[in-house]
Design a protein around this motif. Structure first.
Motif, PDB file in Angstrom:
ATOM      1  N   LEU A   1       0.862  -1.173   0.000  1.00  0.00           N
ATOM      2  CA  LEU A   1       0.000   0.000   0.000  1.00  0.00           C
ATOM      3  C   LEU A   1       0.905   1.232   0.000  1.00  0.00           C
ATOM      4  N   SER A   2       0.692   2.137  -0.955  1.00  0.00           N
ATOM      5  CA  SER A   2       1.577   3.294  -1.050  1.00  0.00           C
ATOM      6  C   SER A   2       0.783   4.578  -1.002  1.00  0.00           C
ATOM      7  N   ASP A   3       1.438   5.595  -0.500  1.00  0.00           N
ATOM      8  CA  ASP A   3       0.883   6.932  -0.528  1.00  0.00           C
ATOM      9  C   ASP A   3       1.589   7.673  -1.646  1.00  0.00           C
TER      10      ASP A   3
ATOM     11  N   PHE B   1       6.863  -0.685  12.238  1.00  0.00           N
ATOM     12  CA  PHE B   1       5.939  -1.509  11.454  1.00  0.00           C
ATOM     13  C   PHE B   1       4.835  -2.036  12.347  1.00  0.00           C
ATOM     14  N   ILE B   2       3.645  -2.054  11.830  1.00  0.00           N
ATOM     15  CA  ILE B   2       2.543  -2.633  12.584  1.00  0.00           C
ATOM     16  C   ILE B   2       1.666  -3.412  11.621  1.00  0.00           C
ATOM     17  N   ASP B   3       1.157  -4.554  12.037  1.00  0.00           N
ATOM     18  CA  ASP B   3       0.220  -5.269  11.178  1.00  0.00           C
ATOM     19  C   ASP B   3      -1.101  -5.415  11.912  1.00  0.00           C
TER      20      ASP B   3
ATOM     21  N   VAL C   1       5.522   7.096   0.817  1.00  0.00           N
ATOM     22  CA  VAL C   1       5.647   6.054   1.838  1.00  0.00           C
ATOM     23  C   VAL C   1       4.901   4.801   1.374  1.00  0.00           C
ATOM     24  N   ALA C   2       5.509   3.630   1.591  1.00  0.00           N
ATOM     25  CA  ALA C   2       4.850   2.385   1.214  1.00  0.00           C
ATOM     26  C   ALA C   2       4.934   1.393   2.356  1.00  0.00           C
ATOM     27  N   VAL C   3       3.845   0.692   2.593  1.00  0.00           N
ATOM     28  CA  VAL C   3       3.857  -0.362   3.613  1.00  0.00           C
ATOM     29  C   VAL C   3       3.601  -1.677   2.917  1.00  0.00           C
ATOM     30  N   THR C   4       4.391  -2.674   3.252  1.00  0.00           N
ATOM     31  CA  THR C   4       4.114  -4.003   2.742  1.00  0.00           C
ATOM     32  C   THR C   4       3.395  -4.764   3.834  1.00  0.00           C
ATOM     33  N   MET C   5       2.190  -5.188   3.518  1.00  0.00           N
ATOM     34  CA  MET C   5       1.392  -5.893   4.504  1.00  0.00           C
ATOM     35  C   MET C   5       1.888  -7.320   4.573  1.00  0.00           C
TER      36      MET C   5
ATOM     37  N   MET D   1      -0.424   4.894   7.934  1.00  0.00           N
ATOM     38  CA  MET D   1      -1.170   4.380   6.784  1.00  0.00           C
ATOM     39  C   MET D   1      -2.023   3.179   7.205  1.00  0.00           C
ATOM     40  N   VAL D   2      -1.474   2.323   8.061  1.00  0.00           N
ATOM     41  CA  VAL D   2      -2.238   1.160   8.516  1.00  0.00           C
ATOM     42  C   VAL D   2      -3.420   1.612   9.386  1.00  0.00           C
TER      43      VAL D   2
ATOM     44  N   GLY E   1       4.899   7.505   8.867  1.00  0.00           N
ATOM     45  CA  GLY E   1       4.073   7.350   7.669  1.00  0.00           C
ATOM     46  C   GLY E   1       3.488   5.962   7.506  1.00  0.00           C
ATOM     47  N   LYS E   2       4.339   4.952   7.668  1.00  0.00           N
ATOM     48  CA  LYS E   2       3.872   3.582   7.423  1.00  0.00           C
ATOM     49  C   LYS E   2       2.825   3.170   8.441  1.00  0.00           C
TER      50      LYS E   2
END
Lengths: 464, 116, 121, 139
Positions: free
Chosen positions: A271-273, C53-55, A278-282, C87-88, C83-84
């Protein structure tokens, strides 16, 4: 006039980082690969032939565009060196250019044009030299004008450099908003601002807010809100009560329940902004499926149900299996190949014998109708190495395109959810339906799906 | 495989015809203008209908021994099959590849003048 | 996890620094230590400046902490989500459950007199 | 429904061409639905290339025995998938070779990399004193 499309790897290196599964030239803009916009423009200018020139690998592009017959033009491919001058680039394609007038589009830029205007006369009468230029590229004409008498034709033409996620997002949204007026966009539009692909299944309670573009094989579940300004790719599931607004969702992405995707780019489990980059990999199995409490609770009953189901099948099929497999083995029609497959635990493999009975005679028909080829696998359910129903086991040694990003989204089964659903047999579709059921199915529905798989399986013979 | 040597504009053109594989690769490596580190060669691949990694290795190896690898061997007129073998190994990055032999000769000639 | 207490206008506020990753494999310690913190004060701030990081399970753990704080008539507020992590929170709409502050000082000060510590935003 | 063809050739580079031509004619028997002519050409060429590489490798490392070496090719033809296996009596090897470092102008060592790149699935196993490398691809 012929067209050369020249692209250097360095100009689109960011795509490789942001979307590793997509070749930069195939980056989808409003569900249409980037290169297709350029091909459309070349056709609009009146080119019978397009040459795609790159300093990197063009294999993926070649597989997609082939020889161009789909568009009624000739497409060919050539390599160049990163530091080549324009003269060298033209020299390397001298035979292609064949002393004709040439339009060279270079750089990784989105070309803004309007398909309703006459670019053919315009390009034909333009003097030699740069036609339009932007920070990320240019369109240049070589050779004398075809029609010396300049025409007053005027049509909009500008370039927008695609130099990162932010400009990519802007270009996509712009294409969506101008809609099918200026560009040829995929999907069937019942009304303006709303293009929908094939095999899109939508619950009644789904709300669509224009403009939206939706690809093929998409499932939109109850109370989902799509749009405004949503670009949804192919093989996508948007689960219950989720909102996708001002966002791009790439192919093969699963958006879980009760989520809010606003102003984002979702690609696979990333998921990226687009604004901040910024990007998060779930790393969750349910990508974006929100908070689930019952995960640990549901696991044990599910295992027990699977083991019981396997036991029942083992008992029921024991006699047919012994008789049919012995007879087939005697006749040489029972060939088995052992291979390593990815196990449900990351990094581990299990070895499975795969039997492929030929459906040539009555015995083989019985074998495949009763799924006897899978019989030996049933014992692996008792040892908890396989689920009774789950994902199609993936070979361990290949870099499979559907290989799960994490082991939790993959649980190999004797039968697969894709078989139960008779989902179109191509890889991406099957993978997404399997992922969906892994998350949503419980012990009870698993039983129903096993029965469906058992009944459906023998009918599909085309799966590789 | 048939190897024909001609020259134009002071540049040697080596034209290959047939299959460039393990059997014929040594023949290419042994061709005097290809083996000579000082001679710039245009390798015309128009009539090569099959090439595998042995053939590719011979071309890459010959280029390595040239004073200036990228201009010591200039390639022309490869068909799609041959181009794919180059791309599979990324060897296209090492060479200047032309779709026309005369253009390749012009290029090699200007590069030679630039160097002397 | 560093835990400190701060006195703001007579309210005792507990500040916990979350670090690194908060996911299925390491959210247990947080759930375990939470009752200890609550014995000291139900007014808590989680400083997330060093949380990378958080899930969904990590988020579940934090939501669980919030629930416990509210049950104890307190609140859990968050500060400095990167930021990350932000986002979550946005994706899962968890932003609506928490008062979130840009820095730790503001989060702590929000518990001060005048601001009613019992009511979240 | 599948058919199997087995072909044993002398382990001599002269027979590479026989292996290649047999492979291309076998590969051209396959048909794919919704596949274009250029897909089919590509499919055939990928097999031609992979077999050329595998056969060349077999022959190259065959010099260690007194008996004249042979290479056995097995073609397994399904509707949309072709699997070609090569069996030889050479010393064992590994198919996990790294990508060639092209910038250093290597002259050898591309073969297995190319095979893995153009095929869908490549497996290697040792049976008794034989190497069996299987390559398959779906059209």
């Amino acid at each position: 006039m012929k067209t050369i499309l020249a692209l250097r790897e360095a100009e689109c290196a960011w795509v490789r980082d942001a979307f590793p599964c997509v070749h930069p030239l195939l980056l989808p803009i409003c569900n249409k690969p980037f290169i297709e916009f350029l091909i459309d423009f070349a056709i609009l200018v009146g080119s019978p032939a397009v040459r795609i020139l790159g300093d990197g690998e063009l294999d993926a592009v070649e597989r997609y565009c082939e020889n161009g017959s789909r568009w009624g033009i000739d497409i060919s491919y050539a390599n160049m060196q990163t530091g080549d001058s324009v003269e060298t680039m033209l020299g390397k394609n001298r035979r292609f250019c064949d002393k004709e007038r040439v339009m060279m589009v270079s750089g990784f830029s989105f070309v803004r044009y309007d398909k309703r205007r006459d670019y053919k006369s315009l390009a034909g009468s333009m003097p030699e030299g740069e036609w339009v230029a932007g920070p990320g590229g240019s369109i240049t004409l070589f050779g004398a004008p075809e029609k010396p008498e300049a025409q007053a034709a005027d049509a909009p033409l500008s370039l927008m450099a695609l130099d990162g996620m932010a400009s990519y997002y802007r270009a996509s949204m712009e294409a969506l908003e101008t809609g099918a007026d200026r560009y040829v966009l995929p999907g069937y539009g019942g009304e303006p601002g709303c293009a929908i692909g094939r095999n899109v299944v939508m619950s009644k309670s789904v709300e669509i807010r224009k403009p939206v573009s939706i690809g093929n094989n998409v499932q939109l579940l109850g109370d989902a809100i799509i749009g405004p300004s949503a670009i949804i790719g192919s093989n996508v599931i948007i689960d219950r009560e989720s909102t996708v607004e001002s966002s791009i969702v790439f192919d093969n992405t699963y958006i879980g329940e009760q989520l809010e995707v606003i102003g984002r780019i979702a690609s696979g489990n990333r998921l990226s902004d687009p604004v901040s980059g910024v990007a998060v990999t779930m790393e969750d199995p349910h990508l974006l499926s929100g908070i689930r409490k019952s995960e640990a609770l549901g696991a044990l009953p599910r295992k027990i149900v699977h083991a019981l189901g396997a036991l029942i099948l083992i008992v029921l099929l024991a006699v047919p299996f012994l008789v049919v497999s012995t007879l087939l083995r005697l006749g040489g029609g029972w060939r088995s190949a052992t291979g390593d497959y990815l196990s449900g635990k990351s990094g581990e493999t299990i070895s499975l014998g795969k039997v492929e009975p030929d459906a040539a005679n009555a015995l083989d028909t019985i074998a495949s109708t009763l799924s006897l080829d899978r019989y030996p696998w049933l014992f692996r359910v008792l040892t908890a190495e396989l689920a009774l129903i789950g994902s199609t086991p993936l070979p361990a040694e290949t870099q499979h395109p559907n290989a799960p990003a994490n082991a939790l989204a993959y649980r190999p089964g004797v039968f697969s959810y894709a078989e139960a659903e008779q989902w179109p047999a191509t890889g991406g579709d099957a993978a997404i339906v399997e992922r969906y059921h892994l998350v949503h199915s419980g012990p009870i529905s698993d039983i129903g799906l096993v029965v469906k798989a058992f009944v459906n399986r023998p009918h599909e013979k085309t799966t590789p | 495989m048939i190897i024909t040597e001609t020259s134009a504009n002071g540049i040697v053109i080596v034209a290959l015809e047939g299959r460039l594989d393990a059997l014929s690769a040594p023949k290419l490596r042994g061709s005097p203008p290809v083996a000579d580190p000082k001679t710039a060669v245009v390798l015309d691949l128009e009539k090569v209908d099959f090439m595998d990694s042995s053939g590719l290795g011979a071309i890459v190896g010959a280029a390595r021994e040239k004073g200036d690898p990228a201009c010591g061997i200039v390639l022309s007129c490869m068909n799609n099959k041959v181009r794919r073998t180059f791309e599979t190994t990324n060897a296209q990055r090492l060479f200047h590849i032309f779709d026309d032999t005369s253009a390749a000769v012009d290029f090699a000639a200007t590069r030679q003048i630039a160097r002397t | 996890m560093k835990f400190t207490l701060d006195n703001i206008d007579g309210h005792l506020v507990g500040i916990a620094e979350l670090e690194g990753r908060l996911d299925a494999s390491n959210s247990k310690p947080l759930q375990k230590i939470m009752p200890e913190w609550l014995e000291k004060t139900p007014f808590l701030v989680f400083d997330c400046s060093r949380l990378d990081f958080i899930d969904s399970s990590g988020l579940g753990a934090i939501v669980g902490c919030l629930r416990k704080a509210i049950d104890n008539k307190g609140d859990l507020r968050l500060s400095e989500l990167n930021g990350k992590v932000a986002m979550v929170f946005e994706l899962t709409k968890a932003t609506r459950l928490f008062s979130i502050f840009t820095n730790r000082g503001e989060a702590v000060a929000s518990f001060a007199a005048g601001a009613d510590p019992g009511s979240a935003k | 429904m599948s058919s199997i063809i087995t072909l044993t050739l002398p382990g001599d580079p002269l027979f590479t061409e026989v292996a290649r031509q047999t492979t291309t004619s076998v590969a051209s028997l396959l048909t794919g639905e919704n596949r274009s002519a250029s897909d089919e050409t590509q499919f055939i060429h990928d097999f031609e290339l992979a077999i050329s590489e595998a056969f060349t490798n077999s022959v190259k490392y065959a010099g260690e025995h007194d008996t004249p070496p042979t290479v056995t090719l097995t073609f397994e033809i399904e509707k949309r998938r072709l699997t070609v296996s090569l069996l030889d009596a050479n010393s064992p090897f590994s198919i996990d070779t790294p990508a060639p470092d092209i910038e250093s102008y290597p002259e050898n060592g591309y073969g297995l990399w190319i095979i893995r790149k153009v095929m869908d699935c490549v497996t290697y196993r040792r049976e008794g004193n034989s190497n069996i490398i299987s390559m398959s691809k779906t059209l």
